[in-house]
Design an enzyme around this catalytic site. Structure first.
Site, PDB file in Angstrom:
ATOM      1  N   HIS A 160       3.736  -0.907  23.071  1.00 36.77           N
ATOM      2  CA  HIS A 160       2.641  -1.824  22.749  1.00 36.77           C
ATOM      3  C   HIS A 160       1.709  -1.722  23.954  1.00 36.77           C
ATOM      4  O   HIS A 160       2.000  -2.274  25.014  1.00 36.77           O
ATOM      5  CB  HIS A 160       3.228  -3.240  22.604  1.00 36.77           C
ATOM      6  N   HIS A 186      -0.376   0.272  17.182  1.00 32.78           N
ATOM      7  CA  HIS A 186      -1.652  -0.416  16.917  1.00 32.78           C
ATOM      8  C   HIS A 186      -2.734  -0.220  17.982  1.00 32.78           C
ATOM      9  O   HIS A 186      -3.072  -1.134  18.712  1.00 32.78           O
ATOM     10  CB  HIS A 186      -1.432  -1.918  16.638  1.00 32.78           C
ATOM     11  N   ASP A 237       2.094  -3.921  10.704  1.00 29.49           N
ATOM     12  CA  ASP A 237       2.172  -4.813  11.858  1.00 29.49           C
ATOM     13  C   ASP A 237       2.404  -6.243  11.375  1.00 29.49           C
ATOM     14  O   ASP A 237       1.763  -7.185  11.839  1.00 29.49           O
ATOM     15  CB  ASP A 237       0.893  -4.712  12.705  1.00 29.49           C
ATOM     16  N   PRO A 297       0.028 -15.441  17.873  1.00 30.14           N
ATOM     17  CA  PRO A 297      -0.699 -14.308  17.298  1.00 30.14           C
ATOM     18  C   PRO A 297       0.069 -13.684  16.136  1.00 30.14           C
ATOM     19  O   PRO A 297       1.282 -13.857  16.020  1.00 30.14           O
ATOM     20  CB  PRO A 297      -0.799 -13.340  18.474  1.00 30.14           C
ATOM     21  N   GLY A 298      -0.651 -12.942  15.303  1.00 28.99           N
ATOM     22  CA  GLY A 298       0.016 -12.164  14.253  1.00 28.99           C
ATOM     23  C   GLY A 298      -0.488 -12.469  12.860  1.00 28.99           C
ATOM     24  O   GLY A 298      -0.914 -13.589  12.576  1.00 28.99           O
TER      25      GLY A 298
END
EC number: 3.5.2.3
Lengths: 325, 431
Positions: free
Chosen positions: B185, B238, B311, B329-330
């Site tokens: 990441h 990502h 993701d 987040p997400g």
């Protein structure tokens, strides 16, 4: 200075969450009304009955004595019942979320809710969930609209206008909601805004907000009509954004020497509380001819009265219409 | 006798071989027995079930290489069962789970637990990453050999970057012993610390702490050096900036063993979607500006970006109905991966086969999985879909336990009709 607007004029916003998005005419409407409240506040009997029977809650998730007191006085002088709530006594400590708090307050039928919160956007989140008017008393690094309005009122009363003035906002702009609100307001009113700070204390792409950026007080203050100093949180100083208070004061602290390049009658402002000897020299801060720091405090109450008046007008008028039917 | 099913009159697509023709396909039990044009022009095999696709597409099922779920530890967000149902409804036949569970997947027992639950649920194929470092703390590397034997498809600290250059160097070197990939990441944590959205004008206006694009770029530059030093296989998850795409493009040209993916929100949204503190648009890494979004699309089109992963990061309401700074987040993505990928096709950015490769054969090849292709004797993992049907994303109908999607009400085109895993239909459109 224009005359007070008619008490029937309705303000086209339910909340005051920020200055961004307000039009020049709306800002002027608030300032004009506040001028009238300045006079009311200078009378021996300061209280009116405009908000009789209305309830205002000051909900402060962050400590603030002066802003809270200013809002409290504003509400009380208009005759509202004012209640102060702070996080220490609220259920937030027990795990209640902001939205739960909003729902709970909503069930109590408030008329105005004054909110301060450490997170940007938190006041907006709350405003989306309640029926009453919400006034942002400072949210994170985002906005502090009544501070910008009182600053504008102070400048307008002292210099007679805002349009065309050169205003230098100096210091910790990165963390300052006061700076953001002032930038939006001064731009809307036609002033020229400069931001003066070391690069570490400037937010990314601040120039896109329509300001000139200066890293030197000498160029930033040149020919300025207004010098607005910002509070620097000393805990952020060492090794973080600037190396030391000593170095900061040397390059960015306001003293007479740096002030020399500004206009001879340039005025000094500070939202307080001040760190004397860090961002401002005591001599300058206490210079009654230049410093407007105490004017700002006085005008803050009047501006907040004007905002409370305007935001509750719509509801007051519909209540009146209902009672007459 | 094993079940035999014939899918007739399909537009059969296989990005791995460039196949795109009208054909039939025969499944025998769990495998693809045969396929080709006019395979059953005369008569279909005796006893076989016949499904006439009437010209609709039939392709390898999607392989989603980046999925976070809450099991074990946060089952209220998503479980293997709910995520498997969501994946099946999204045309996904295989997914690789990130190790950021509670406990972290850094022990053989954790991987065995996932495998057992997946067998019980028995919908889509569930693979799992092992964590690259113990507890995903970034200090000590895990027992990569034992974890590989227990089924770890690759190693990553998932939603966390491997921050220490020394640890990253060791992880890349050691994983090489077992032919395994390290997935990073890419976000330099000290630059990103406290950040909530992309650094720039919008963050400044909203008074939110920004994360500079350089946090990603610097980490990619560093890790490319380490991949070169160690000869290890490296994959960046990502990626979101134009410089990231450029760096990886040049690294590939130099022959480094490096791959990367992106997620639909990075090519379908920008930082402006944060709007007025919209927490559903809070993701890690943050949504970037329009120039970066376009560079990501170009990276997909020219093959620099190998794969598109959902993701999928489920967050329950309590984690999102908060001030932006406090919100987790997400976004969920299992059920939007396919239509958003097809958006690239409908907008003329990528040909259909190339877009399909990003969600089938490419991720399968990166993770060295024997799925994502149409091969005689290979597993019958397929998705039948209508390429053109217009519809609107309705999160209320999603199978995931969490509903944190910024794509609610987005008009899209193309949706799965039937999802087939090992020959079994595990999901079918209702109408």
């Amino acid at each position: 200075m224009s005359a007070n607007p008619s008490p029937d004029t309705v303000f086209p916003h339910r909340h005051l969450l920020g200055i961004e998005g307000l039009r020049a005419g709306e800002i002027t409407q608030i300032l004009d009304l506040a001028d009238g409240y300045v006079e009311q506040n200078r009378r021996p009997v300061k209280k009116s009955t405009l908000l009789d029977g209305r309830t205002q809650v000051n909900l402060f998730f962050e400590n603030s004595t002066r802003t809270r007191t200013s809002f409290e006085l504003a509400g009380k002088r208009l005759g509202a019942d004012v209640i102060n709530m702070s996080t220490d006594s609220s259920s937030v400590k027990k795990g209640e979320t902001l939205i739960d708090t909003a729902m709970t307050l909503n069930a109590m039928h408030l008329d105005a809710l004054v909110v301060r919160h450490a997170d940007s956007g938190a006041v907006k989140l709350l405003a989306d969930k309640v029926n009453c008017s919400v006034i942002n008393a400072g949210d994170g690094h985002h906005e502090h609209p009544t501070q910008a309005l009182l600053d504008a009122l102070a400048i307008r009363r002292r210099l007679g206008r805002l349009d065309g003035l050169i205003v230098a906002i100096c210091g910790d702009i990165l963390h300052s909601r006061v700076a953001r609100s002032n930038i939006h307001l001064l731009n809307a009113m036609g002033a020229r805004v400069r931001c003066v700070a070391p690069p570490t204390l400037l937010p990314s792409q601040i120039e896109r907000l329509g300001v000139e950026v200066h890293h030197s007080m000498k160029t930033g203050l040149r020919d300025a009509d207004v010098v607005m100093m910002l509070r620097l949180q000393t805990e952020r100083m060492s090794g973080q954004y600037v190396p030391s208070t000593r170095e900061y004061f040397y390059f960015y602290g306001l003293d007479y020497e740096k002030l020399e390049v500004a206009k001879p009658d340039a005025v000094i402002m500070h939202p307080g509380p001040m760190n004397r000897g860090v961002e401002i020299d005591s001599e300058v801060a206490d210079d009654l001819k230049r410093s407007m720091i105490l004017d700002q405090v006085e005008l803050g109450v009047a501006v907040r009265m004007a905002v409370l008046d305007l935001l509750t007008r719509d509801r007051r008028q519909s209540d009146l219409a209902g009672a007459n039917q | 006798m094993t079940a035999r099913i014939v899918y007739r009159n399909a537009r059969l697509l296989d990005p791995a071989t460039g196949l795109d023709q009208r054909a039939d396909l025969l499944i025998d039990g769990e495998k693809i027995a045969d396929f080709g044009p006019g395979l059953f022009s005369g008569s279909t095999p005796e006893g076989a079930e016949v499904v006439d696709l009437a010209g609709q597409c039939l392709a390898p099922g999607l392989v989603d290489m980046r999925v976070l779920i809450g099991e074990p530890g946060e089952e209220e967000k998503d479980t293997i069962k709910s995520a498997s149902r969501a994946a099946a409804a999204g045309g996904i036949t295989a997914m690789a789970l990130l190790p950021n569970t509670d406990p972290v997947l850094d022990e053989v027992a954790g991987l065995e637990f996932i495998a057992r639950r997946a067998r019980e649920v028995k919908l889509v194929k569930v693979f799992a990453y092992g964590s690259a470092t113990r507890g995903t703390e970034g200090k000590e590397i895990t027992e990569m050999g034992l974890l590989s034997h227990a089924g770890a498809v690759a190693f990553t600290d998932g939603t966390k970057p491997i921050a220490s250059a020394k640890t990253m160097r060791r992880a890349l070197s050691y994983a090489k012993t077992f032919g395994k990939l390290i997935v990073q990441h890419p976000e330099e944590p000290s630059l990103a610390a406290g950040g909530m959205m992309n650094s720039g004008e919008i963050a400044t206006r909203l008074g939110l702490v920004g994360i500079p694009r350089e946090a990603e770029i610097i980490m990619i530059e560093r890790d490319l050096r380490l991949a070169e030093l160690t000869g290890g296989r490296l994959h960046f998850a990502h990626i979101t900036t134009s410089e990231s795409v450029d760096l990886i493009r040049r690294a590939k040209a130099r022959g480094l063993k490096v791959t990367c993916d992106t997620a639909p929100h990075y090519f379908a949204l920008t930082e402006t979607d944060v709007g007025d503190y919209r927490t559903y648009a809070k993701v890690s890494p943050p949504l970037r500006g329009e120039m970066d979004r376009r560079a990501v699309v170009e990276g997909l089109a020219d093959g620099t970006i190998d794969a598109i992963a959902s993701d999928h990061v489920p967050q329950d309401q309590d984690q999102k109905r908060l001030p932006f700074a406090q919100a987790a987040p997400g976004v969920i993505g299992l059920e939007t991966l396919f239509p958003l990928t097809l958006e690239l096709v409908h907008k003329g950015k990528m040909p259909l086969l190339k877009a399909l490769a990003c969600v089938t054969s490419n991720p399968a090849a990166i993770l060295d999985l024997a799925v994502g292709r149409i091969v005689k004797g290979g597993p019958a993992d397929l998705v039948a879909f209508d390429l053109d049907v217009p519809w609107q994303i309705d999160v209320g109908r999603f199978k995931s336990k969490s509903k944190n999607s910024p794509f609610e009400n987005r008009p899209v085109q193309g949706r799965p009709l039937r999802t087939i895993v090992d020959g079994r239909t595990v999901w079918q459109a209702e109408d």
